[in-house]
Design a protein around this motif. Sequence first.
Motif, PDB file in Angstrom:
ATOM      1  N   ALA A 100       0.823  -1.214   0.000  1.00  0.00           N
ATOM      2  CA  ALA A 100       0.000   0.000   0.000  1.00  0.00           C
ATOM      3  C   ALA A 100       0.855   1.261   0.000  1.00  0.00           C
ATOM      4  CB  ALA A 100      -0.928   0.003   1.210  1.00  0.00           C
ATOM      5  N   TYR A 101       0.791   1.994  -1.106  1.00  0.00           N
ATOM      6  CA  TYR A 101       1.395   3.327  -1.140  1.00  0.00           C
ATOM      7  C   TYR A 101       0.522   4.231  -0.271  1.00  0.00           C
ATOM      8  CZ  TYR A 101       3.338   7.674  -2.979  1.00  0.00           C
ATOM      9  OH  TYR A 101       3.939   8.900  -3.088  1.00  0.00           O
ATOM     10  N   VAL A 102      -0.797   3.968  -0.332  1.00  0.00           N
ATOM     11  CA  VAL A 102      -1.759   4.660   0.519  1.00  0.00           C
ATOM     12  C   VAL A 102      -2.768   3.642   1.031  1.00  0.00           C
ATOM     13  CG1 VAL A 102      -3.423   6.562   0.684  1.00  0.00           C
ATOM     14  CG2 VAL A 102      -1.651   6.628  -1.071  1.00  0.00           C
ATOM     15  N   LEU A 103      -3.098   3.727   2.321  1.00  0.00           N
ATOM     16  CA  LEU A 103      -4.159   2.904   2.893  1.00  0.00           C
ATOM     17  C   LEU A 103      -5.221   3.868   3.421  1.00  0.00           C
ATOM     18  CD1 LEU A 103      -4.821  -0.148   3.783  1.00  0.00           C
ATOM     19  CD2 LEU A 103      -4.111   0.597   6.059  1.00  0.00           C
ATOM     20  N   THR A 104      -6.506   3.564   3.133  1.00  0.00           N
ATOM     21  CA  THR A 104      -7.567   4.515   3.498  1.00  0.00           C
ATOM     22  C   THR A 104      -8.617   3.891   4.425  1.00  0.00           C
ATOM     23  OG1 THR A 104      -8.830   3.910   1.515  1.00  0.00           O
ATOM     24  CG2 THR A 104      -7.352   5.797   1.326  1.00  0.00           C
ATOM     25  N   PRO A 105      -8.232   3.495   5.641  1.00  0.00           N
ATOM     26  CA  PRO A 105      -9.211   2.855   6.520  1.00  0.00           C
ATOM     27  C   PRO A 105     -10.136   3.862   7.195  1.00  0.00           C
ATOM     28  CG  PRO A 105      -7.122   3.055   7.664  1.00  0.00           C
ATOM     29  CD  PRO A 105      -6.910   3.604   6.273  1.00  0.00           C
ATOM     30  N   ASN A 106     -11.388   3.437   7.455  1.00  0.00           N
ATOM     31  CA  ASN A 106     -12.209   4.211   8.381  1.00  0.00           C
ATOM     32  C   ASN A 106     -11.881   3.683   9.777  1.00  0.00           C
ATOM     33  OD1 ASN A 106     -13.740   1.827   8.796  1.00  0.00           O
ATOM     34  ND2 ASN A 106     -15.186   2.379   7.195  1.00  0.00           N
ATOM     35  N   ILE A 107     -12.527   4.243  10.785  1.00  0.00           N
ATOM     36  CA  ILE A 107     -12.150   3.871  12.149  1.00  0.00           C
ATOM     37  C   ILE A 107     -12.393   2.386  12.458  1.00  0.00           C
ATOM     38  CG2 ILE A 107     -12.626   4.323  14.609  1.00  0.00           C
ATOM     39  CD1 ILE A 107     -12.935   7.333  13.759  1.00  0.00           C
ATOM     40  N   PRO A 108     -13.583   1.822  12.128  1.00  0.00           N
ATOM     41  CA  PRO A 108     -13.786   0.384  12.393  1.00  0.00           C
ATOM     42  C   PRO A 108     -12.765  -0.508  11.675  1.00  0.00           C
ATOM     43  CG  PRO A 108     -15.879   1.444  11.895  1.00  0.00           C
ATOM     44  CD  PRO A 108     -14.815   2.467  11.621  1.00  0.00           C
ATOM     45  N   GLU A 109     -12.417  -0.154  10.440  1.00  0.00           N
ATOM     46  CA  GLU A 109     -11.437  -0.957   9.693  1.00  0.00           C
ATOM     47  C   GLU A 109     -10.061  -0.863  10.337  1.00  0.00           C
ATOM     48  OE1 GLU A 109     -13.758  -0.413   5.409  1.00  0.00           O
ATOM     49  OE2 GLU A 109     -12.150   0.962   5.952  1.00  0.00           O
ATOM     50  N   ALA A 110      -9.698   0.336  10.760  1.00  0.00           N
ATOM     51  CA  ALA A 110      -8.391   0.519  11.419  1.00  0.00           C
ATOM     52  C   ALA A 110      -8.338  -0.260  12.730  1.00  0.00           C
ATOM     53  CB  ALA A 110      -8.126   2.001  11.665  1.00  0.00           C
ATOM     54  N   GLU A 111      -9.475  -0.333  13.418  1.00  0.00           N
ATOM     55  CA  GLU A 111      -9.515  -1.106  14.670  1.00  0.00           C
ATOM     56  C   GLU A 111      -9.239  -2.578  14.405  1.00  0.00           C
ATOM     57  OE1 GLU A 111     -12.411   1.294  17.758  1.00  0.00           O
ATOM     58  OE2 GLU A 111     -13.389  -0.150  16.436  1.00  0.00           O
ATOM     59  N   VAL A 112      -9.858  -3.106  13.354  1.00  0.00           N
ATOM     60  CA  VAL A 112      -9.657  -4.515  13.009  1.00  0.00           C
ATOM     61  C   VAL A 112      -8.198  -4.780  12.628  1.00  0.00           C
ATOM     62  CG1 VAL A 112     -10.239  -6.329  11.336  1.00  0.00           C
ATOM     63  CG2 VAL A 112     -12.050  -4.905  12.300  1.00  0.00           C
ATOM     64  N   LEU A 113      -7.619  -3.878  11.833  1.00  0.00           N
ATOM     65  CA  LEU A 113      -6.250  -4.096  11.340  1.00  0.00           C
ATOM     66  C   LEU A 113      -5.182  -3.930  12.419  1.00  0.00           C
ATOM     67  CD1 LEU A 113      -6.534  -2.304   7.868  1.00  0.00           C
ATOM     68  CD2 LEU A 113      -6.377  -4.768   8.277  1.00  0.00           C
ATOM     69  N   THR A 114      -5.466  -3.102  13.432  1.00  0.00           N
ATOM     70  CA  THR A 114      -4.450  -2.841  14.462  1.00  0.00           C
ATOM     71  C   THR A 114      -4.760  -3.534  15.781  1.00  0.00           C
ATOM     72  OG1 THR A 114      -5.632  -0.854  15.191  1.00  0.00           O
ATOM     73  CG2 THR A 114      -3.881  -0.546  13.548  1.00  0.00           C
ATOM     74  N   ASN A 115      -5.932  -4.166  15.869  1.00  0.00           N
ATOM     75  CA  ASN A 115      -6.377  -4.782  17.134  1.00  0.00           C
ATOM     76  C   ASN A 115      -6.389  -3.794  18.289  1.00  0.00           C
ATOM     77  OD1 ASN A 115      -6.742  -7.401  16.109  1.00  0.00           O
ATOM     78  ND2 ASN A 115      -4.539  -7.760  16.218  1.00  0.00           N
ATOM     79  N   MET A 116      -6.807  -2.555  18.038  1.00  0.00           N
ATOM     80  CA  MET A 116      -6.905  -1.601  19.146  1.00  0.00           C
ATOM     81  C   MET A 116      -8.214  -0.825  19.088  1.00  0.00           C
ATOM     82  SD  MET A 116      -4.132   1.382  18.028  1.00  0.00           S
ATOM     83  CE  MET A 116      -4.858   2.741  18.968  1.00  0.00           C
ATOM     84  N   ARG A 117      -8.670  -0.341  20.231  1.00  0.00           N
ATOM     85  CA  ARG A 117      -9.859   0.508  20.288  1.00  0.00           C
ATOM     86  C   ARG A 117      -9.442   1.915  19.876  1.00  0.00           C
ATOM     87  NH1 ARG A 117     -14.470   0.420  20.019  1.00  0.00           N
ATOM     88  NH2 ARG A 117     -15.176   1.741  21.719  1.00  0.00           N
ATOM     89  N   ILE A 118     -10.245   2.542  19.019  1.00  0.00           N
ATOM     90  CA  ILE A 118      -9.906   3.899  18.577  1.00  0.00           C
ATOM     91  C   ILE A 118     -11.046   4.828  18.953  1.00  0.00           C
ATOM     92  CG2 ILE A 118      -9.357   5.361  16.589  1.00  0.00           C
ATOM     93  CD1 ILE A 118      -8.289   2.822  15.202  1.00  0.00           C
ATOM     94  N   GLU A 119     -10.785   5.718  19.892  1.00  0.00           N
ATOM     95  CA  GLU A 119     -11.825   6.637  20.325  1.00  0.00           C
ATOM     96  C   GLU A 119     -11.430   8.093  20.128  1.00  0.00           C
ATOM     97  OE1 GLU A 119     -12.504   5.116  24.230  1.00  0.00           O
ATOM     98  OE2 GLU A 119     -13.937   3.607  23.517  1.00  0.00           O
TER      99      GLU A 119
END
Length: 269
Positions: free
Chosen positions: A132-151
């Motif tokens: 990925a030259y660029v990755l465009t996650p929304n918050i739920p997707e980023a949570e899944v990919l990083t295994n962290m809660r994002i608030e």
Amino acid sequence: MVYKALTIAGSDSGGGAGIQADLKTFHQLHVFGMSAITAVTAQNTLGVQGVYPLPLEAIEKQMDSVAVDLPPDAVKTGMLFNEEIIELVARKIKQYGWVRVVVDPVMIAKGGAPLLKEEAIEAFKRHMLPLAYVLTPNIPEAEVLTNMRIETLEDRKEAAKKLHDMGVRHVVMKGGHGEGNELVDILYDGEQFYEWKSKRIDTKHTHGTGCTFAAAITAQLAKGKTIYEAVDVAKRFIHAAVEQTLQIGSGHGPTNHWAFHESEKCSHH
């Protein structure tokens, strides 16, 4: 000079998301659009009624056909659905040495239907993130990919750093799923953060916003723009598309792909 962009994604019969949204967006930004369809979905503004992945050979042949005759200046990936498709697409991207690759980690449809199988998430992290030259996650997707809660905004920045560590060159964290009246999108390039703030538009007609936003970035990268310039235009493009809603369908309606030009015309007069 004609710039070309390739989208590798699912087809949305309702025309609001997937390759249909991508091709409309490329066209509006004066980039010639091409596609490799990974799956055919039966969907509309009410939801996804069916998902039919294409045979691997069909996906590979589409990519080969485009690569040999119409080499793309930038590439976007959307719905990849399962592990086999992810591995194939990653292998072909490497084979053709495509660098300007915008990866939109499509996982869940607006209506809640899963568009990436649970067991495919690990494969996605392993194969797609490093490309990925660029990755465009929304918050739920980023949570899944990083295994962290994002608030908080700080959480988002932390997640962006994690994704960068996983091999992503530039992370664009979308703020659409955040709280409050102000949307904040952030770009992280491995060294610094850039922020775009905009007013949240109160509408349910946001079907395909993720695809459209990522496609606008892809179109600008195809023209040789910097990542900052690309995100800046994409941000204006999607804002206009959501603001000037088309009011069609009885569920989550699509965005307006021609609104950007109308709004840019007005601001130039």
